[in-house]
Design an enzyme around this catalytic site. Sequence first.
Site, PDB file in Angstrom:
ATOM      1  CG  ASP A 107     -18.288  -1.967 -10.013  1.00 52.12           C
ATOM      2  OD1 ASP A 107     -19.265  -2.188  -9.297  1.00 52.12           O
ATOM      3  OD2 ASP A 107     -17.104  -2.175  -9.645  1.00 52.12           O
ATOM      4  CG  ASP A 198     -15.783   0.304  -7.177  1.00 56.97           C
ATOM      5  OD1 ASP A 198     -16.907   0.454  -6.665  1.00 56.97           O
ATOM      6  OD2 ASP A 198     -15.385  -0.765  -7.656  1.00 56.97           O
ATOM      7  CD  GLU A 199     -21.622   0.574  -7.717  1.00 59.93           C
ATOM      8  OE1 GLU A 199     -22.743   0.278  -8.043  1.00 59.93           O
ATOM      9  OE2 GLU A 199     -21.165   0.398  -6.571  1.00 59.93           O
ATOM     10  CB  CYS A 610     -14.738  -1.395  11.834  1.00 62.02           C
ATOM     11  SG  CYS A 610     -15.129  -2.310  13.325  1.00 62.02           S
ATOM     12  CB  CYS A 613     -11.212  -4.692  13.675  1.00 65.59           C
ATOM     13  SG  CYS A 613     -12.252  -4.612  12.212  1.00 65.59           S
ATOM     14  CG  HIS A 628     -17.227  -5.611  10.020  1.00 67.12           C
ATOM     15  ND1 HIS A 628     -16.084  -6.320   9.764  1.00 67.12           N
ATOM     16  CD2 HIS A 628     -16.877  -4.642  10.897  1.00 67.12           C
ATOM     17  CE1 HIS A 628     -15.082  -5.798  10.442  1.00 67.12           C
ATOM     18  NE2 HIS A 628     -15.533  -4.778  11.149  1.00 67.12           N
ATOM     19  CG  HIS A 632     -16.467  -6.422  15.399  1.00 67.17           C
ATOM     20  ND1 HIS A 632     -15.241  -6.914  15.781  1.00 67.17           N
ATOM     21  CD2 HIS A 632     -16.228  -5.661  14.311  1.00 67.17           C
ATOM     22  CE1 HIS A 632     -14.306  -6.466  14.951  1.00 67.17           C
ATOM     23  NE2 HIS A 632     -14.884  -5.706  14.051  1.00 67.17           N
TER      24      HIS A 632
HETATM   25  P1  TTP Z   1     -16.882  -3.721  -5.394  1.00 64.86           P
HETATM   26  O1  TTP Z   1     -17.053  -2.952  -6.660  1.00 64.86           O
HETATM   27  O2  TTP Z   1     -18.042  -4.469  -4.874  1.00 64.86           O
HETATM   28  O3  TTP Z   1     -15.731  -4.762  -5.560  1.00 64.86           O
HETATM   29  P2  TTP Z   1     -14.370  -4.637  -6.313  1.00 64.86           P
HETATM   30  O4  TTP Z   1     -14.242  -3.358  -7.067  1.00 64.86           O
HETATM   31  O5  TTP Z   1     -13.259  -4.905  -5.359  1.00 64.86           O
HETATM   32  O6  TTP Z   1     -14.445  -5.844  -7.307  1.00 64.86           O
HETATM   33  P3  TTP Z   1     -15.347  -6.013  -8.607  1.00 64.86           P
HETATM   34  O7  TTP Z   1     -16.129  -4.757  -8.786  1.00 64.86           O
HETATM   35  O8  TTP Z   1     -14.380  -6.249  -9.711  1.00 64.86           O
HETATM   36  O9  TTP Z   1     -16.208  -7.192  -8.320  1.00 64.86           O
HETATM   37  O10 TTP Z   1     -16.362  -2.756  -4.270  1.00 64.86           O
HETATM   38  C1  TTP Z   1     -15.500  -1.677  -4.537  1.00 64.86           C
HETATM   39  C2  TTP Z   1     -14.524  -1.476  -3.425  1.00 64.86           C
HETATM   40  O11 TTP Z   1     -15.218  -1.231  -2.214  1.00 64.86           O
HETATM   41  C3  TTP Z   1     -13.680  -2.682  -3.138  1.00 64.86           C
HETATM   42  O12 TTP Z   1     -12.517  -2.708  -3.936  1.00 64.86           O
HETATM   43  C4  TTP Z   1     -13.377  -2.552  -1.704  1.00 64.86           C
HETATM   44  C5  TTP Z   1     -14.545  -1.829  -1.130  1.00 64.86           C
HETATM   45  N1  TTP Z   1     -15.390  -2.803  -0.437  1.00 64.86           N
HETATM   46  C6  TTP Z   1     -15.230  -2.927   0.929  1.00 64.86           C
HETATM   47  O13 TTP Z   1     -14.449  -2.203   1.532  1.00 64.86           O
HETATM   48  N2  TTP Z   1     -15.950  -3.857   1.571  1.00 64.86           N
HETATM   49  C7  TTP Z   1     -16.843  -4.663   0.941  1.00 64.86           C
HETATM   50  O14 TTP Z   1     -17.474  -5.495   1.580  1.00 64.86           O
HETATM   51  C8  TTP Z   1     -16.995  -4.536  -0.467  1.00 64.86           C
HETATM   52  C9  TTP Z   1     -17.955  -5.425  -1.205  1.00 64.86           C
HETATM   53  C10 TTP Z   1     -16.238  -3.588  -1.115  1.00 64.86           C
HETATM   54 MG    MG Z   2     -15.808  -2.696  -8.299  1.00 67.87          MG
END
Ligand code: TTP
Ligand code: MG
Length: 653
Positions: A107, A198-199, A610, A613, A628, A632
């Site tokens: 992640d 990101d995961e 969205c 917004c 979210h 709204h």
């Molecule tokens: P996450 O992996 O939950 O968060 P992160 O990478 O920013 O932080 P960390 O893992 O270090 O805790 O989410 C990955 C990306 O997804 C985040 O950078 C932005 C996006 N995202 C949103 O757009 N809205 C959200 O509500 C969340 C939780 C994440």
């Molecule tokens: Mg992350």
Amino acid sequence: MEESESASDKPRPWQSYHTVYTNAKAGMDGVDKEKVQRVVYEMSKGSKYFENEERKEALIRQKIEHMRARAAKLSAADLSHYQKVADKRFLELDSTRDLSRIWLHVDMDAFYAAVETLSNPSLKGKPMAVGSMSMISTANYEARKFGVRAAMPGFIARELCPDLIFVPTDFKKYTYYSDLTRKVFWDYDPNFMAASLDEAYLDITKVCEERSITGAEIAEELRSRVHEETGLTCSVGVAPNRLLAKVCSDINKPNGQFVLPNDRMAVMTFISSLPIRKIGGIGKVTENILKGVFGISTCEEMLQKGSFLCALFSHSSSDFFLSVGLGLGGTDTPEARFRKSISSERTFSTTEDAALLYQKLADIAEMLSADMQKEGLSGRTLTLKLKTASFEVRTRAVTLQKYISSSDDILKHASNLLKAELPISLRLIGLRVSRFNEDKGGVLGDPTQKTLTTFFKSGDASRRTGDDQRSLGSDLSDLHFISEKETAISLDNNETCHHEFGDPFERKHLSDIDDKNCISSINACEMEKIDELSSNKTAAMVNTADVKERTTKSPKRDLSRVSEDDSSVQREPEDSNLDRLNKEPSTSGNEEFFSLNQMEMLFWVDDYKCSLCGAELPSSFVEERQEHSDFHLAERLQEEESGTGLSSLIPRL
Ligand code: TTP
Ligand code: MG
């Protein structure tokens, strides 16, 4: 909202005001939680959003009361019976434990924020958030110290951290960096499962074996390679299954890793004190109910209260809870279940002998049928691929009314396709079946699993199936407790499969890919139905407009599963899961908070933006999307009531 009294008898109503904003994310350990709660409470008090939150809270309380009453009615004999049931199930589930695989969950750290900081290094070390006044996508770790977090309205974040810098989202940039990370993941597991931008989940068993290297070493190496390729840091969890790997990747965030050995004792020790909320699939409501009714806070307590869980929840829910208590999770590579097509082909010396070509076709149909039956697949689209003597590749496809899998059926339709090409000189024939019948448990289902589909088709959340002999007074509304889980895997670049089931009041970002052990009684198709059911119930995110938007626009996906594909085979458009979702009968009879036209006010453009917004929220952030949408909705109600046409929730800048 219940008011609670402080030690000094001053009312502190915010203490019981919990929204997604008040949940701690990584990097928020030292945060003054009460302050965050108070600010969030005060900033939203009196708003429609707040009223909605109150309604949700009231419903949760009602559920807790209802379940408590049912628990109180259990006699000693009942409990002793259900203890035996739980003990037996415990042993059965434990016997399915697979410690042979090594799973890695990766992640990225503060992903969007980190990417923005790469482009603008002056942001380094300063509290910053990606998003806008109405919604934050994420915040860097400096901002998190103030309680600022993803999915929080920006105006609340600024109240918590007055120096907060806002940077607008740039989805293209994140996709670019995400692709770079995936190139690295590919080297360790070409079948890795991307759960969001990101995961990802990687099965590193093979690479560990081949290189005689430990999971910890792979984790170190992968992290440094990701850094080399992108300039970004990530965190990694290594564990015997995906559910645990996901929990582990959060432990040493940011830029850290945690390895849980493939050892039953180690898993049981790890899980024993683990708060249930850390488990993907257990969100706010489930947590509140398990805590409020049974006093369950840790995973181990799931096992201790097994008799109650088996007595009061359906088979599938109690299995999920017991599995959590045992630290079980998905270990299989769900290739077959998420497969979109299956094919077979044969190369031979060039011939134009029609009889010979038909014979080859028959052989291929047989091979294909055998493969399909092995995997329990049946499909509706049959594609014939031909390579001519001059190496020209041709395809012909037919989509049938019924699903086929037998060699006779395949051959019958394939012969018709071939006939249309004759006479022809060929060096290769291939057949491919797609558009699987997922409802029949073929692709996504597991025939051994109890099906809940009928229930969902009935559209009655409170009806009992009657097939769960084991469960006393288990009404199926408890399905909503199972898991605020979302599974999102797609087989190729533009198809995403969303499986989700969960509480109607909240959703949680994907934490595990369908766990055979863990959620074995619910297949992915059912999850989708639950998704729709629960979404309708709360007028949440999967509304008709949303689904239409997603299906008609062939949206760009942020979730993908990498798979091999036969690039020479022409691809037909296939029903996406969202198509199917759209076709599902809508459920009724559930308590609805809002009317349909209110539900239609928001949709997700290209599945992530969205429509109101422009906030970007990938579809895997289900709980956040729900918040979210509620936000709204509240805004609009407020506008309608005040006649201002302006939101009184968001301060004008
Ligand atoms: P996450 O992996 O939950 O968060 P992160 O990478 O920013 O932080 P960390 O893992 O270090 O805790 O989410 C990955 C990306 O997804 C985040 O950078 C932005 C996006 N995202 C949103 O757009 N809205 C959200 O509500 C969340 C939780 C994440
Ligand atoms: Mg992350």
